[in-house]
Design an enzyme around this catalytic site. Sequence first.
Site, PDB file in Angstrom:
ATOM      1  N   HIS A 164       0.801  -1.239   0.000  1.00 34.35           N
ATOM      2  CA  HIS A 164       0.000   0.000   0.000  1.00 34.35           C
ATOM      3  C   HIS A 164       0.832   1.286   0.000  1.00 34.35           C
ATOM      4  O   HIS A 164       0.291   2.369  -0.131  1.00 34.35           O
ATOM      5  CB  HIS A 164      -0.954   0.029   1.188  1.00 34.35           C
ATOM      6  CG  HIS A 164      -0.302   0.446   2.472  1.00 34.35           C
ATOM      7  ND1 HIS A 164       0.459  -0.404   3.228  1.00 34.35           N
ATOM      8  CD2 HIS A 164      -0.281   1.631   3.128  1.00 34.35           C
ATOM      9  CE1 HIS A 164       0.912   0.228   4.284  1.00 34.35           C
ATOM     10  NE2 HIS A 164       0.496   1.472   4.256  1.00 34.35           N
TER      11      HIS A 164
HETATM   12  C1  UD1 Z   1      -2.426   5.754   5.630  1.00 34.06           C
HETATM   13  C2  UD1 Z   1      -1.175   6.301   6.305  1.00 34.06           C
HETATM   14  C3  UD1 Z   1      -0.109   5.224   6.392  1.00 34.06           C
HETATM   15  C4  UD1 Z   1      -0.641   3.934   6.986  1.00 34.06           C
HETATM   16  C5  UD1 Z   1      -1.876   3.511   6.207  1.00 34.06           C
HETATM   17  C6  UD1 Z   1      -2.473   2.251   6.776  1.00 34.06           C
HETATM   18  C7  UD1 Z   1      -0.762   8.712   5.940  1.00 34.06           C
HETATM   19  C8  UD1 Z   1       0.057   9.698   5.209  1.00 34.06           C
HETATM   20  N1  UD1 Z   1      -0.594   7.407   5.570  1.00 34.06           N
HETATM   21  O1  UD1 Z   1      -2.112   5.532   4.262  1.00 34.06           O
HETATM   22  O2  UD1 Z   1       0.938   5.695   7.200  1.00 34.06           O
HETATM   23  O3  UD1 Z   1       0.338   2.913   6.892  1.00 34.06           O
HETATM   24  O4  UD1 Z   1      -2.838   4.564   6.267  1.00 34.06           O
HETATM   25  O5  UD1 Z   1      -3.545   1.805   6.029  1.00 34.06           O
HETATM   26  O6  UD1 Z   1      -1.526   9.075   6.801  1.00 34.06           O
HETATM   27  N2  UD1 Z   1      -9.472   4.637   1.249  1.00 34.06           N
HETATM   28  C9  UD1 Z   1     -10.668   3.964   1.141  1.00 34.06           C
HETATM   29  N3  UD1 Z   1     -11.305   3.613   2.300  1.00 34.06           N
HETATM   30  C10 UD1 Z   1     -10.806   3.882   3.513  1.00 34.06           C
HETATM   31  C11 UD1 Z   1      -9.575   4.570   3.599  1.00 34.06           C
HETATM   32  C12 UD1 Z   1      -8.919   4.927   2.460  1.00 34.06           C
HETATM   33  O7  UD1 Z   1     -11.170   3.685   0.065  1.00 34.06           O
HETATM   34  O8  UD1 Z   1     -11.435   3.519   4.523  1.00 34.06           O
HETATM   35  C13 UD1 Z   1      -8.738   5.023   0.023  1.00 34.06           C
HETATM   36  C14 UD1 Z   1      -8.780   6.498  -0.227  1.00 34.06           C
HETATM   37  O9  UD1 Z   1      -9.769   6.822  -1.122  1.00 34.06           O
HETATM   38  C15 UD1 Z   1      -7.412   6.835  -0.778  1.00 34.06           C
HETATM   39  C16 UD1 Z   1      -6.540   5.696  -0.336  1.00 34.06           C
HETATM   40  O10 UD1 Z   1      -7.365   4.710   0.220  1.00 34.06           O
HETATM   41  O11 UD1 Z   1      -7.423   6.848  -2.170  1.00 34.06           O
HETATM   42  C17 UD1 Z   1      -5.465   6.150   0.618  1.00 34.06           C
HETATM   43  O12 UD1 Z   1      -5.990   6.569   1.886  1.00 34.06           O
HETATM   44  P1  UD1 Z   1      -5.141   7.552   2.848  1.00 34.06           P
HETATM   45  O13 UD1 Z   1      -5.757   7.592   4.164  1.00 34.06           O
HETATM   46  O14 UD1 Z   1      -4.920   8.819   2.164  1.00 34.06           O
HETATM   47  O15 UD1 Z   1      -3.713   6.895   3.006  1.00 34.06           O
HETATM   48  P2  UD1 Z   1      -3.280   5.380   3.184  1.00 34.06           P
HETATM   49  O16 UD1 Z   1      -2.638   4.937   1.928  1.00 34.06           O
HETATM   50  O17 UD1 Z   1      -4.386   4.528   3.717  1.00 34.06           O
END
Ligand code: UD1
Length: 364
Positions: free
Chosen positions: A205
């Site tokens: 991820h």
């Molecule tokens: C975040 C953290 C990372 C952690 C990870 C664990 C930051 C900068 N990064 O990264 O340190 O290791 O979480 O999972 O804070 N999304 C969904 N559903 C959800 C959550 C996210 O569909 O419930 C999608 C969002 O649309 C987005 C992507 O996942 O496109 C990334 O989500 P985001 O919270 O921005 O960062 P993570 O990659 O999850």
Amino acid sequence: MRIVSVVGARPQFVKLAPVAAELGRRGMEHRIVHTGQHYDWAMSGSFFDDLSIPAPDVDLGVGSGPHGVQTGQMLIGLEPALVDLAPDWVLVYGDTNSTIAAALAAVKNHLPVAHLEAGLRSFNRTMPEEHNRVLTDHACDLLLAPTAVAMGHLRDEGLADRAVLVGDVMTDVCLRVLAGADDPAAQQPVAAPELPDRFVLATLHRPSNTDDPARLATILDALAASPIQVILTAHPRLTARCTEFGIEVSRGTLTTVPPLAYPQMIAALSRATAVVTDSGGLQKEAYLVGTPCTTLRAETEWPETIEAGWNRLDPDLRQAATWADPPRPDPATPRSAYGAGDAAARTVDALLARAAAPFGTLRA
Ligand code: UD1
């Protein structure tokens, strides 16, 4: 004493679980603020249910977005929420955008703030988590470090007088779930999903692995060429990028499944032949359960797993031919680098001790 925990993303719910349980055991006042960074049931709600975490008192519902937008919206919501809750300690966890937003909101409003999992460093300043770690540690009044190595990093940055070694709270949860302590009637680990006898458990991820189409395709090709089945639990970021780039994930020996609930993940991990991941938490959990791990990054915040021989770094995928059969240390060797599962108790002890005798110069 009133403690306000701020969480938002999946690994933070895992860290919150033992702290909430310990505060509950001691009858202390605890409020939970959820930023809403993760919002899907599989990424958030299931963790509260499976790990018996009380429902959040405040849910800001911020959701996804670019770093500035996401962090800024959290700050806007957190400032009034924290001021209103008037905590004796704001407690922030790990290294996500929710962590830095909460630390900033607290320090700007002169609310005492403690950072759990302080002092971790990858020394890779292209990682968003690394900015969050460094800035959060320098903003906070109390730094609760998981390891001696983390304590050393804090000392090197001039933060030794704020730092306390409490151990790793994720170990508390992992050991508890492994022992089946959440289900005294069964006293057994929670059943894993349907799993083959031999398989590689994979997760992916990090933006450095998912956001470049060529890199992502190369990693997935290498996984699909594995001689034994690979079960990839797909983080929403991975699924979103594969759709965006038109990459088919499941092929060859590679099968994708939705994100697993925490107890299922630990059960699958302990049955896996090997792990391939870029997750911080999973590297450590693989070590705890004794499953050899290959990490698709150039560095790790958990060097103890490498020193013990249970983890290796493979940023250039040079070891792909042996991902399914990595070197395996003697399973009888103790895997105790992260403590005995008492980090949450030591965390609460530190919060009580430092509240009674706060850092004079910092509070002046
Ligand atoms: C975040 C953290 C990372 C952690 C990870 C664990 C930051 C900068 N990064 O990264 O340190 O290791 O979480 O999972 O804070 N999304 C969904 N559903 C959800 C959550 C996210 O569909 O419930 C999608 C969002 O649309 C987005 C992507 O996942 O496109 C990334 O989500 P985001 O919270 O921005 O960062 P993570 O990659 O999850």
